[in-house]
Design an enzyme around this catalytic site. Structure first.
Site, PDB file in Angstrom:
ATOM      1  N   ASN A 103       0.786  -1.228   0.000  1.00  9.65           N
ATOM      2  CA  ASN A 103       0.000   0.000   0.000  1.00  9.65           C
ATOM      3  C   ASN A 103       0.819   1.281   0.000  1.00  9.65           C
ATOM      4  OD1 ASN A 103      -2.744   1.210   0.181  1.00  9.65           O
ATOM      5  ND2 ASN A 103      -1.902   2.101   2.043  1.00  9.65           N
ATOM      6  N   ASN A 148       0.619   2.677   5.902  1.00  8.88           N
ATOM      7  CA  ASN A 148       0.554   3.915   5.134  1.00  8.88           C
ATOM      8  C   ASN A 148       1.802   4.763   5.333  1.00  8.88           C
ATOM      9  OD1 ASN A 148      -1.304   4.967   3.159  1.00  8.88           O
ATOM     10  ND2 ASN A 148      -2.948   4.333   4.525  1.00  8.88           N
ATOM     11  N   ASP A 198      -3.553   9.044   6.165  1.00  2.68           N
ATOM     12  CA  ASP A 198      -3.164   8.195   5.043  1.00  2.68           C
ATOM     13  C   ASP A 198      -1.671   8.392   4.783  1.00  2.68           C
ATOM     14  OD1 ASP A 198      -3.107   6.873   2.439  1.00  2.68           O
ATOM     15  OD2 ASP A 198      -5.264   7.090   2.394  1.00  2.68           O
TER      16      ASP A 198
END
Length: 293
Positions: A103, A148, A198
Site C-alpha cells: 500500500n 501507510n 493516510d
C-alpha cells in the site's frame, strides 16, 4: 493556524492515486494508481504525465541510485526501467497470499526501502517490510491493518509511521546504521472529524504533512507537540491519499486523490476525485532518499 487551498495540477480520474514522491534531480513527481496497475511520472514544467503499466497492483514507487525506480508490487519488490519499461522482480514477500497487497512506503536515509501491506477486505493482515541494499527482506512490524505514511527526521533518529485505522501517527526510535526500530509511541492523535490519516511527508523543520482519507485535504502537524499547524483544502476530492513537497524550491505540496468506491452521485458531487493537486506552502521539503541497491 495557516490555511492553504490546493488547485488542480493534473486533471485525471485515477482510481486509487497514491505514493507521491518528488525526484529533485529529474524535476518530476512519481506517483501510482494502485488498482489500475499504473506508475506515473508527472513533469509540472510541461504538464506531461507518462504512464507505465506494470501488470499488477502497485503500492508505491521510489527512486533508485543506480537508475530507474523501485516498486512495491502485489508480488513483492521490483525494479522498473523507465527507458525500456521492463519490470524485474527483486524480492518476493507475500506473493502467494491473495488476501493482501502493498500500500505505501519510502526509503530511509540509508537507502533501505520500507513498504507495508494491507488486507483487501480484513484488518490485521498486513506487515511492514524493509528491503536492504543487498536484496534481503526483513519483517519489521506486524500485525498491521493499513500500512501507510512513513518518514524519517533529518537527524535520522526518529521514524514516523501510520497504520490508518488506528487514527494515529506513531513514532519509533530509529537506528540509521542497522535499520532497527524500537520504542513505539503515539506522536499525533488525529481527531475523527479530520478524516483518516493516510500518506504523509516531512518538511525541513521535521513537521509532518498528513493526507486525510475522507478529509478533503492535508493537515500539517508538529509531531513533538501534536499541534495542528496548517490545513490544505482540496475541493472536489474527499479521498486525499498521499502528498509530497516538490518543485524547484521544494515548497509545492503535491497531493494525490482517489475515486475508488464512488457511486454515480458522489462522482457528480466530486468531479475532480482521482486528480493530482498542488498548493504553494510556507515550508520546504527535503530531498527524497533513493534505494541503495
Amino acid at each position: 493556524m495557516i490555511q492553504y487551498t490546493a488547485t488542480v495540477a493534473l486533471k485525471c480520474s485515477s482510481e486509487l492515486g497514491e505514493g507521491a514522491l518528488w525526484h529533485a534531480g529529474r524535476g518530476v513527481l512519481y506517483w501510482v494508481d494502485i488498482l489500475r496497475h499504473r506508475v506515473n511520472v508527472f513533469e509540472p514544467r510541461t504538464g506531461r504525465n507518462d504512464v507505465y503499466e506494470v501488470g499488477e497492483d502497485v503500492g508505491t514507487v521510489v527512486g533508485q541510485r543506480s537508475g530507474g525506480v523501485m516498486l512495491a508490487l502485489k508480488s513483492g519488490f521490483a525494479h522498473l526501467d523507465l527507458q525500456t519499461r521492463e519490470v524485474k522482480r527483486v524480492a518476493p514477500t507475500e506473493a502467494d497470499n491473495p488476501l493482501v497487497r502493498f500500500n505505501d512506503g519510502k526509503c530511509d536515509p540509508a537507502g533501505r526501502f520500507w513498504a507495508g501491506t494491507m488486507g483487501y477486505k480484513s484488518r490485521g493482515l498486513g506487515k511492514l517490510y524493509r528491503l536492504d541494499a543487498d536484496g534481503s527482506v526483513h519483517l519489521m512490524l506486524e500485525p498491521v491493518s493499513t500500512s501507510n505514511g512513513i518518514v524519517w527526521t533529518r537527524d535520522a533518529r526518529v521514524m514516523y509511521y501510520i497504520d490508518t485505522p488506528t487514527g494515529r501517527v506513531d513514532a519509533f526510535d530509529y537506528d540509521v546504521h542497522s535499520g532497527s526500530i524500537c520504542n513505539r509511541r503515539t506522536a499525533i492523535e488525529v481527531p475523527k472529524e479530520m478524516g483518516h490519516p493516510d500518506g504523509m511527508t516531512i518538511d525541513a523543520d521535521d513537521n509532518l504533512w498528513v493526507a486525510m482519507w475522507e478529509g478533503y485535504g492535508v493537515r500539517q502537524f508538529d509531531p513533538r507537540t501534536g499541534a495542528l499547524l496548517a490545513t490544505v483544502s482540496v475541493s472536489g476530492a474527499g479521498r486525499t491519499t498521499s502528498c509530497a513537497l516538490g518543485g524547484e524550491n521544494l515548497d509545492e505540496l503535491y497531493i494525490t486523490t482517489a475515486s475508488t468506491g464512488y457511486d454515480d452521485d458522489r462522482r457528480r458531487r466530486e468531479p475532480l476525485a482521482g486528480s493530482l493537486f498542488v498548493a504553494k506552502v510556507n515550508a520546504r521539503g527535503v530531498p527524497s532518499a533513493e534505494y541503495a541497491g
